[in-house]
Design a protein around this motif. Structure first.
Motif, PDB file in Angstrom:
ATOM      1  N   PRO A  47       0.803  -1.217   0.000  1.00 31.06           N
ATOM      2  CA  PRO A  47       0.000   0.000   0.000  1.00 31.06           C
ATOM      3  C   PRO A  47       0.842   1.277   0.000  1.00 31.06           C
ATOM      4  CG  PRO A  47       0.154  -0.840   2.225  1.00 31.06           C
ATOM      5  CD  PRO A  47       0.909  -1.823   1.348  1.00 31.06           C
ATOM      6  N   TRP A  48       2.153   1.146  -0.187  1.00 35.82           N
ATOM      7  CA  TRP A  48       3.060   2.285  -0.044  1.00 35.82           C
ATOM      8  C   TRP A  48       3.624   2.736  -1.384  1.00 35.82           C
ATOM      9  CZ3 TRP A  48       3.436   4.576   4.649  1.00 35.82           C
ATOM     10  CH2 TRP A  48       2.994   3.832   5.754  1.00 35.82           C
ATOM     11  N   LEU A  49       3.682   4.065  -1.543  1.00 40.80           N
ATOM     12  CA  LEU A  49       4.393   4.702  -2.648  1.00 40.80           C
ATOM     13  C   LEU A  49       5.661   5.345  -2.101  1.00 40.80           C
ATOM     14  CD1 LEU A  49       1.308   6.504  -4.231  1.00 40.80           C
ATOM     15  CD2 LEU A  49       2.524   4.569  -5.258  1.00 40.80           C
ATOM     16  N   ASN A  54      12.879   8.786  -1.354  1.00 43.06           N
ATOM     17  CA  ASN A  54      12.562   7.567  -0.617  1.00 43.06           C
ATOM     18  C   ASN A  54      11.642   7.806   0.577  1.00 43.06           C
ATOM     19  OD1 ASN A  54      12.911   4.784  -0.986  1.00 43.06           O
ATOM     20  ND2 ASN A  54      14.189   4.664   0.853  1.00 43.06           N
ATOM     21  N   ASN A  55      10.872   8.906   0.550  1.00 38.49           N
ATOM     22  CA  ASN A  55       9.826   9.111   1.548  1.00 38.49           C
ATOM     23  C   ASN A  55       8.663   8.165   1.252  1.00 38.49           C
ATOM     24  OD1 ASN A  55      11.060  11.348   2.924  1.00 38.49           O
ATOM     25  ND2 ASN A  55      10.548  12.611   1.146  1.00 38.49           N
ATOM     26  N   ALA A  56       8.127   7.521   2.284  1.00 36.68           N
ATOM     27  CA  ALA A  56       7.018   6.580   2.125  1.00 36.68           C
ATOM     28  C   ALA A  56       5.681   7.317   2.254  1.00 36.68           C
ATOM     29  CB  ALA A  56       7.104   5.481   3.175  1.00 36.68           C
ATOM     30  N   ILE A  57       4.750   7.001   1.347  1.00 34.98           N
ATOM     31  CA  ILE A  57       3.417   7.609   1.338  1.00 34.98           C
ATOM     32  C   ILE A  57       2.388   6.487   1.307  1.00 34.98           C
ATOM     33  CG2 ILE A  57       1.835   9.138   0.104  1.00 34.98           C
ATOM     34  CD1 ILE A  57       4.365  10.372  -1.251  1.00 34.98           C
ATOM     35  N   LEU A  58       1.492   6.455   2.297  1.00 35.19           N
ATOM     36  CA  LEU A  58       0.445   5.432   2.350  1.00 35.19           C
ATOM     37  C   LEU A  58      -0.657   5.786   1.349  1.00 35.19           C
ATOM     38  CD1 LEU A  58      -0.498   2.844   3.778  1.00 35.19           C
ATOM     39  CD2 LEU A  58      -1.653   4.305   5.470  1.00 35.19           C
ATOM     40  N   ASP A  59      -0.892   4.896   0.400  1.00 37.49           N
ATOM     41  CA  ASP A  59      -1.838   5.146  -0.694  1.00 37.49           C
ATOM     42  C   ASP A  59      -3.264   4.846  -0.219  1.00 37.49           C
ATOM     43  OD1 ASP A  59      -3.209   5.386  -3.051  1.00 37.49           O
ATOM     44  OD2 ASP A  59      -1.909   4.075  -4.213  1.00 37.49           O
ATOM     45  N   CYS A  60      -3.931   5.869   0.328  1.00 40.36           N
ATOM     46  CA  CYS A  60      -5.257   5.680   0.934  1.00 40.36           C
ATOM     47  C   CYS A  60      -6.399   5.702  -0.073  1.00 40.36           C
ATOM     48  CB  CYS A  60      -5.507   6.765   1.985  1.00 40.36           C
ATOM     49  SG  CYS A  60      -4.268   6.809   3.282  1.00 40.36           S
ATOM     50  N   ILE A  61      -6.087   5.976  -1.351  1.00 43.22           N
ATOM     51  CA  ILE A  61      -7.142   6.019  -2.367  1.00 43.22           C
ATOM     52  C   ILE A  61      -6.845   5.061  -3.521  1.00 43.22           C
ATOM     53  CG2 ILE A  61      -7.908   8.350  -1.792  1.00 43.22           C
ATOM     54  CD1 ILE A  61      -6.273   9.348  -4.229  1.00 43.22           C
ATOM     55  N   ALA A 407      -1.297  18.841   3.093  1.00 43.49           N
ATOM     56  CA  ALA A 407      -1.024  18.549   4.503  1.00 43.49           C
ATOM     57  C   ALA A 407      -0.946  17.050   4.755  1.00 43.49           C
ATOM     58  CB  ALA A 407      -2.102  19.178   5.381  1.00 43.49           C
ATOM     59  N   SER A 408      -1.768  16.282   4.076  1.00 42.66           N
ATOM     60  CA  SER A 408      -1.743  14.825   4.241  1.00 42.66           C
ATOM     61  C   SER A 408      -0.447  14.233   3.702  1.00 42.66           C
ATOM     62  CB  SER A 408      -2.958  14.203   3.541  1.00 42.66           C
ATOM     63  OG  SER A 408      -4.157  14.663   4.127  1.00 42.66           O
ATOM     64  N   LEU A 409      -0.002  14.739   2.554  1.00 41.89           N
ATOM     65  CA  LEU A 409       1.271  14.254   2.010  1.00 41.89           C
ATOM     66  C   LEU A 409       2.417  14.536   2.973  1.00 41.89           C
ATOM     67  CD1 LEU A 409       1.115  15.154  -1.797  1.00 41.89           C
ATOM     68  CD2 LEU A 409       1.130  12.877  -0.770  1.00 41.89           C
ATOM     69  N   GLU A 410       2.382  15.709   3.604  1.00 41.26           N
ATOM     70  CA  GLU A 410       3.420  16.031   4.585  1.00 41.26           C
ATOM     71  C   GLU A 410       3.411  15.039   5.747  1.00 41.26           C
ATOM     72  OE1 GLU A 410       2.796  20.037   5.804  1.00 41.26           O
ATOM     73  OE2 GLU A 410       3.247  20.895   3.836  1.00 41.26           O
ATOM     74  N   GLU A 411       2.223  14.500   6.037  1.00 38.29           N
ATOM     75  CA  GLU A 411       2.101  13.508   7.116  1.00 38.29           C
ATOM     76  C   GLU A 411       2.359  12.083   6.624  1.00 38.29           C
ATOM     77  OE1 GLU A 411       1.623  14.003  10.306  1.00 38.29           O
ATOM     78  OE2 GLU A 411       1.373  16.175  10.228  1.00 38.29           O
ATOM     79  N   GLY A 412       2.523  11.922   5.296  1.00 36.60           N
ATOM     80  CA  GLY A 412       2.852  10.607   4.762  1.00 36.60           C
ATOM     81  C   GLY A 412       1.671   9.788   4.289  1.00 36.60           C
ATOM     82  N   ARG A 444      -4.589  14.218  12.063  1.00 41.34           N
ATOM     83  CA  ARG A 444      -3.546  15.235  12.298  1.00 41.34           C
ATOM     84  C   ARG A 444      -3.504  16.250  11.152  1.00 41.34           C
ATOM     85  NH1 ARG A 444      -0.207  10.935  13.852  1.00 41.34           N
ATOM     86  NH2 ARG A 444       1.001  11.113  11.918  1.00 41.34           N
ATOM     87  N   ALA A 445      -3.609  15.760   9.937  1.00 40.70           N
ATOM     88  CA  ALA A 445      -3.573  16.665   8.786  1.00 40.70           C
ATOM     89  C   ALA A 445      -4.773  17.615   8.790  1.00 40.70           C
ATOM     90  CB  ALA A 445      -3.540  15.852   7.489  1.00 40.70           C
ATOM     91  N   LEU A 446      -5.937  17.085   9.134  1.00 40.69           N
ATOM     92  CA  LEU A 446      -7.137  17.940   9.191  1.00 40.69           C
ATOM     93  C   LEU A 446      -7.002  18.994  10.278  1.00 40.69           C
ATOM     94  CD1 LEU A 446      -9.991  18.529   8.165  1.00 40.69           C
ATOM     95  CD2 LEU A 446     -10.851  16.884   9.855  1.00 40.69           C
ATOM     96  N   ASP A 447      -6.503  18.604  11.448  1.00 40.44           N
ATOM     97  CA  ASP A 447      -6.295  19.572  12.520  1.00 40.44           C
ATOM     98  C   ASP A 447      -5.362  20.699  12.065  1.00 40.44           C
ATOM     99  OD1 ASP A 447      -7.924  18.192  14.261  1.00 40.44           O
ATOM    100  OD2 ASP A 447      -6.285  17.109  15.235  1.00 40.44           O
ATOM    101  N   LYS A 448      -4.339  20.331  11.329  1.00 42.11           N
ATOM    102  CA  LYS A 448      -3.372  21.323  10.848  1.00 42.11           C
ATOM    103  C   LYS A 448      -4.034  22.295   9.865  1.00 42.11           C
ATOM    104  CE  LYS A 448       0.668  19.687   9.841  1.00 42.11           C
ATOM    105  NZ  LYS A 448       1.797  19.010   9.133  1.00 42.11           N
TER     106      LYS A 448
END
Length: 451
Positions: A47-49, A54-61, A407-412, A444-448
């Motif tokens: 599920p990771w991009l 080499n930053n990991a991003i969880l592919d939620c969509i 903001a979500s990408l910044e959180e991974g 966390r991203a939404l709060d930000k």
């Protein structure tokens, strides 16, 4: 000169700079990338991009709702490699090949024989075009040439080619391309968010079906087909409705001799909790379109399934009575091999049964959103979960989707809000920990963003 300067200011990244010069990205205002830089993805696993740093991003969509079994899935990889050793492509006019036959048979079996005769294309919009054209042509062949108009739902989305766009009720597209489009009838959406105090989703469905019945009663002699997205209008802010609506419209279509097209491009392939979303209502349409998840997000593939009755109407000695439609890559063997591997995973790994547990874990990960006063209309259908951020909580509603995306990408995590709607449609392979991480990180991203 200004263009070169802007690109240099945006990012020193080699691939981002070259992409901004060379690539026109889909459904994108390119100027926005002056302040929201592109992300250069180099590889993926599960599920990771992973980006070029080499930053990991969880592919939620699921990479636009396609990648249901994760990136670089070994079983799908191997199936494509095996097929590469045999035949990579052959035209489907006058020829056939094992993968396309096997895939067609398996899909018909999944519909319990109610649908078959798969007609293939490459993308979802093209599958919708096939269903629309086939319906129109069917009525011509049956001496009902006046039955050539289509009915769609408000806030519905079916693609961006001209036929599919005509039955898409999204204002921004109609404003840009309306002059090119066929006129259609647009009827009420059964969106459960419309429920007034004391009303249920079933009440909203009944009201929408009653409006549709009034339209059919007046115009049925001119209507070829109704097209719907079963249970979830995905691009329409994940609007969800009761299965009762599907039961009602199926009865109405049968009564007034109108085809029912079920656009399952986004909601098919297990996303709703069953393989076909129509199964929740125990109905079968006249046409059912699939794409996205059918090849596991690996290769472009789409198809339209239909009934024996419709197929037989085109069966003739006359060429002009055949269905006059083609694509160069129709039924591509590599794409069909990927799809067959996906169906094998569904069967051998009992994916639909596991998704029941997955959907419960998904709900648990977003319990916080149910209790957040800034949020309304929390909703879920199988492996689709969504909620709306209240307008009064947004300082700049137009900018919110991009700000939340960034903001979500910044959180991974990768999400792509639609207006004020935040949703997730993750791959079916998330672990319990990854599911929990997804919920916490989006919070966390939404709060930000709302701070």
């Amino acid at each position: 000169m200004m263009k070169k300067k802007v690109i240099s200011d945006v990012s020193q990244n080699h691939w981002v700079e070259r992409s901004l010069e060379a690539v026109w990205h889909p459904c994108t205002q390119m100027k926005h990338h002056e302040s929201f830089p592109l992300i250069a993805i180099t590889h993926g696993k599960g599920p990771w991009l992973y980006d070029d740093k080499n930053n990991a991003i969880l592919d939620c969509i699921s990479s636009w709702w396609t990648n249901i079994f994760g990136h670089s899935n070994p079983r799908i990889n191997q199936a494509i490699c095996n097929q590469l050793e045999k035949i990579e492509h052959v035209m489907l006019a006058g020829f056939t090949h094992p993968p396309v036959v096997q895939l067609s048979e398996k899909l018909s079996a999944l519909s319990k024989g109610n649908l078959g005769h798969a007609f293939y294309a490459s993308d979802g919009a093209s599958a919708v075009e096939i269903a629309l054209k086939m319906s129109h042509h069917f009525w011509q062949l049956n001496d009902k040439p006046n039955k050539k108009k289509f009915v769609c739902l408000e806030n519905g989305y079916h693609g961006e080619t001209l036929g599919a766009l005509a039955v898409t009720d999204v204002a921004i597209f109609r404003e840009a391309y309306g002059a090119l489009l066929q006129e259609v009838f647009t009827t009420a959406s059964p969106d459960a968010r419309k429920a007034k105090p004391g009303e249920s989703a079933e009440d909203v469905a009944e009201e929408a079906a009653n409006e549709l019945e009034r339209l059919f009663e007046k115009e049925h002699q001119n209507i070829a087909a109704l097209i719907v997205e079963p249970l979830v209008q995905c691009a329409g802010q994940m609007a969800m409705h009761s299965p009762e609506y599907l039961r009602q419209v199926k009865k109405l279509c049968d009564r007034y001799d109108i085809h029912l097209i079920a656009d399952e491009i986004a909601v098919g392939c297990g996303r709703s909790g069953k393989f076909f979303a129509c199964e929740h209502a125990d109905i079968w349409p006249d046409f059912l379109t699939l794409s996205k998840g059918i090849s596991g997000g690996y290769l472009p593939l789409s198809l339209s399934l239909t009934t024996e009755k419709i197929y037989r109407a085109f069966y003739s000695d006359q060429t002009k009575q055949g269905f006059l439609h083609s694509h160069s890559y129709t039924g591509n063997p590599l794409a069909c091999a990927a799809a067959l591997a996906c169906l094998e995973i569904f069967e051998t790994e009992k994916v639909l049964e596991k998704n029941i547990t997955q959907s419960l874990e998904l709900a648990d990960a977003f319990t916080w959103a149910k209790e957040d006063s800034r949020i309304e209309h929390w909703r879920q259908q199988g492996m689709i979960l969504a909620f709306d951020v209240k307008n009064e909580s947004l300082k700049n509603p137009n900018a919110f989707p991009r700000e939340m995306f960034s903001a979500s990408l910044e959180e991974g995590v990768l999400i792509r809000p639609i207006g004020n709607t935040i949703y997730v449609m993750p791959p079916y392979i998330l672990t319990s920990d990854e599911t929990l991480k997804m919920g916490e990180t989006i919070q966390r991203a939404l709060d930000k963003v709302l701070a």
